[in-house]
Design a protein around this motif. Structure first.
Motif, PDB file in Angstrom:
ATOM      1  N   PHE A   1       0.846  -1.197   0.000  1.00  0.00           N
ATOM      2  CA  PHE A   1       0.000   0.000   0.000  1.00  0.00           C
ATOM      3  C   PHE A   1       0.887   1.255   0.000  1.00  0.00           C
ATOM      4  CE2 PHE A   1      -4.343  -1.447   1.968  1.00  0.00           C
ATOM      5  CZ  PHE A   1      -4.572  -2.236   0.864  1.00  0.00           C
ATOM      6  N   PHE A   2       0.237   2.409  -0.244  1.00  0.00           N
ATOM      7  CA  PHE A   2       0.970   3.682  -0.272  1.00  0.00           C
ATOM      8  C   PHE A   2       1.643   3.973   1.073  1.00  0.00           C
ATOM      9  CE2 PHE A   2      -2.588   4.860  -3.316  1.00  0.00           C
ATOM     10  CZ  PHE A   2      -1.808   4.657  -4.441  1.00  0.00           C
ATOM     11  N   ILE A   3       2.763   4.667   0.998  1.00  0.00           N
ATOM     12  CA  ILE A   3       3.392   5.203   2.211  1.00  0.00           C
ATOM     13  C   ILE A   3       2.824   6.612   2.389  1.00  0.00           C
ATOM     14  CG2 ILE A   3       5.566   5.871   3.298  1.00  0.00           C
ATOM     15  CD1 ILE A   3       6.958   3.741   1.584  1.00  0.00           C
ATOM     16  N   PRO A   4       2.201   6.896   3.555  1.00  0.00           N
ATOM     17  CA  PRO A   4       1.502   8.183   3.719  1.00  0.00           C
ATOM     18  C   PRO A   4       2.428   9.385   3.502  1.00  0.00           C
ATOM     19  CG  PRO A   4       1.015   6.703   5.553  1.00  0.00           C
ATOM     20  CD  PRO A   4       2.087   6.037   4.741  1.00  0.00           C
ATOM     21  N   MET A   5       1.783  10.506   3.165  1.00  0.00           N
ATOM     22  CA  MET A   5       2.554  11.715   2.845  1.00  0.00           C
ATOM     23  C   MET A   5       3.373  12.200   4.037  1.00  0.00           C
ATOM     24  SD  MET A   5       2.086  12.092  -0.302  1.00  0.00           S
ATOM     25  CE  MET A   5       1.932  10.314  -0.343  1.00  0.00           C
ATOM     26  N   HIS A   6       2.834  12.038   5.273  1.00  0.00           N
ATOM     27  CA  HIS A   6       3.564  12.556   6.438  1.00  0.00           C
ATOM     28  C   HIS A   6       4.775  11.692   6.780  1.00  0.00           C
ATOM     29  CE1 HIS A   6       0.814   9.616   8.284  1.00  0.00           C
ATOM     30  NE2 HIS A   6       1.558   9.634   9.373  1.00  0.00           N
ATOM     31  N   CYS A   7       4.940  10.565   6.078  1.00  0.00           N
ATOM     32  CA  CYS A   7       6.116   9.710   6.307  1.00  0.00           C
ATOM     33  C   CYS A   7       7.124   9.813   5.167  1.00  0.00           C
ATOM     34  CB  CYS A   7       5.684   8.256   6.442  1.00  0.00           C
ATOM     35  SG  CYS A   7       4.465   7.984   7.712  1.00  0.00           S
ATOM     36  N   GLN A   8       6.851  10.623   4.163  1.00  0.00           N
ATOM     37  CA  GLN A   8       7.748  10.729   3.009  1.00  0.00           C
ATOM     38  C   GLN A   8       8.950  11.615   3.344  1.00  0.00           C
ATOM     39  OE1 GLN A   8       7.524   9.187   0.188  1.00  0.00           O
ATOM     40  NE2 GLN A   8       5.457   8.326   0.452  1.00  0.00           N
ATOM     41  N   PRO A   9      10.157  11.186   2.974  1.00  0.00           N
ATOM     42  CA  PRO A   9      11.327  12.040   3.228  1.00  0.00           C
ATOM     43  C   PRO A   9      11.112  13.471   2.752  1.00  0.00           C
ATOM     44  CG  PRO A   9      12.011   9.926   2.347  1.00  0.00           C
ATOM     45  CD  PRO A   9      10.512   9.914   2.335  1.00  0.00           C
TER      46      PRO A   9
END
Ligand SMILES: Cc1ncc(COP(=O)(O)O)c(C=O)c1O
Length: 413
Positions: A355-363
């Motif tokens: 599944f997608f990696i949420p935006m608040h966890c993106q480098p």
């Protein structure tokens, strides 16, 4: 030079635990996949692939034979008109891909630095990037746990005097609950731009995605329900948005005289060759939706009694088109975690995707959203993945995938 944002697991703290392992290598386990109903032709089942069984080649040839291969031509006009009609709106603006469809739609709003656009944190990064390209700020909300869509109840709390728009994303082909969202938007004078990249043919209370807000963006990338190779479309009933989007798509050439520009436009055009493929795909869209819903039903029947496997739900208001058939793994109950199960599937020739990696966890967005937590999105990221989901996935291959998941389950001994 541009430097990528590095983010160490130490810096991520607790959130490091939700980040998926890298994709396991899919191995050729058998010469042909063990079959149930009929001989299978291949040794690896891809997570997705285009289904090009209609008039694609015929229409492309027509475009070549008539010399219309660039970004004008009858296929562009027909594809725009017929796709818009399919979505129940007046205008379709074909463009180069789904990302720029979202950017174009948002660019028509004239967003300025400091303006805020509310999006779900659990999405593909193009949703957030389209906001960023406009110089505006994405503001995040979590998902609801039943259908894995934007939690509309959390949106009101995120509205500020700087909010300009809300972007529901119909994740994996399941529509967002649009009525309360549109009501809220109307109350606060906000625009609603659907990210319908994954939801061609999806329905909310009998109305098609792409016609559920002020405007929408679709993707026709190779893994989408219909494809043009690369491609996208803005759909809208709003004449002003449509005309601006057409203009901005084409360098914002002025109608007054050539080489006269009143906006910073873009070259986001689609070619007639791509539209030729798109039109042929559109002719098959209803069949693709039936195939996906039939496959989803078969997966659900075969998987639902396996302990620790949660299958996707369909809201009473929704027609889910199952762009991707996703499942969630409960490690304690199933007996192994999501990444371990993906490894088993890959060893058996089955490609899957997390599944997608949420935006608040993106480098790249880490500092912007630092300290924010969205538990449902984080859980989806930690435990979810999707199974082979092409419209053309044969039933015997689908049964084989379900059998591998069942036989790998330690809880079933
Ligand atoms: C939700 C969502 N939005 C936008 C996009 C971007 O589409 P494209 O890849 O055509 O640029 C995608 C594509 O995968 C997507 O899944």
């Amino acid at each position: 030079m541009l430097q990528g944002t590095e983010l160490s697991l130490e810096e991520m703290g607790e959130l490091a635990a939700i980040i998926p392992a890298s994709d396991p290598e899919v191995r050729v386990r058998y010469n042909t996949i063990p079959n149930f109903d009929r001989p299978s032709r291949r040794s690896i089942i891809p997570v997705c692939e285009p289904t090009l069984g209609g008039n694609e080649a015929k229409y492309v040839l027509q475009a070549i034979e008539t010399n219309w291969i660039s970004s004008a031509g009858q296929f562009i006009r027909d594809f725009e008109a017929q796709f818009a009609d399919y979505c129940g709106v007046k205008y379709g603006i074909a463009c180069a891909n789904g990302t720029v469809a979202m950017h174009l739609a948002m660019a028509t709003l004239g967003l300025e630095p400091g303006d805020e656009v509310i999006i779900p944190t659990f999405t593909m990064i193009a949703t957030a990037n389209a906001v960023t390209y406009c110089g505006a700020t994405p503001v995040l909300v979590d998902m609801e746990p039943h259908y894995w869509q934007m939690d509309v109840e959390q949106v009101a709390a995120k509205i500020t005097p700087r909010t300009r728009a809300i972007v529901p994303v119909h994740i994996y082909g399941h529509p967002t609950d649009m009525d309360p969202l549109n009501e809220l938007a109307q109350k606060h004078g906000l625009m609603v731009i659907e990210d319908a990249a994954e939801a061609h043919g999806g329905e909310y209370k009998g109305r098609r995605t792409g016609g559920l807000g002020d405007a929408a963006g679709f993707s026709f990338y190779g893994n989408k329900i219909i494809t043009t190779g690369e491609g996208g479309m803005v759909t809208t009933d709003n004449r002003e948005i449509a005309q601006l989007a057409w203009n901005l798509r084409d360098h914002a050439f002025s109608h007054e005289r050539h080489f006269w520009h009143k906006f910073v436009g873009f070259n986001y055009r689609m070619t007639n060759l791509q539209a030729a493929v798109g039109l042929a795909q559109l002719e098959q869209l209803d069949d693709f939706v039936v195939a996906r819903r039939t496959n989803a039903q078969a997966y659900t029947e075969l998987l639902q009694d396996i302990p620790g496997i949660a299958t996707p739900q369909e809201a009473p208001y929704a027609k889910n088109v199952y762009w991707m058939y996703g499942i969630m793994v409960d490690e304690q109950v199933y007996g192994m975690n999501r990444d371990q199960l993906r490894r088993v599937l890959a060893d058996n020739g089955i490609e899957t995707r997390t599944f997608f990696i949420p935006m608040h966890c993106q480098p790249v967005y880490w500092r912007q959203f630092k300290g924010q937590r969205y538990p449902v999105a984080e859980d989806l990221c930690k435990r979810g993945f999707y199974l082979p989901s092409a419209s053309s996935l044969p039933l015997d291959e689908l049964k084989y995938v379900a059998k591998v998941i069942r036989e790998a389950c330690p809880a079933l001994g």
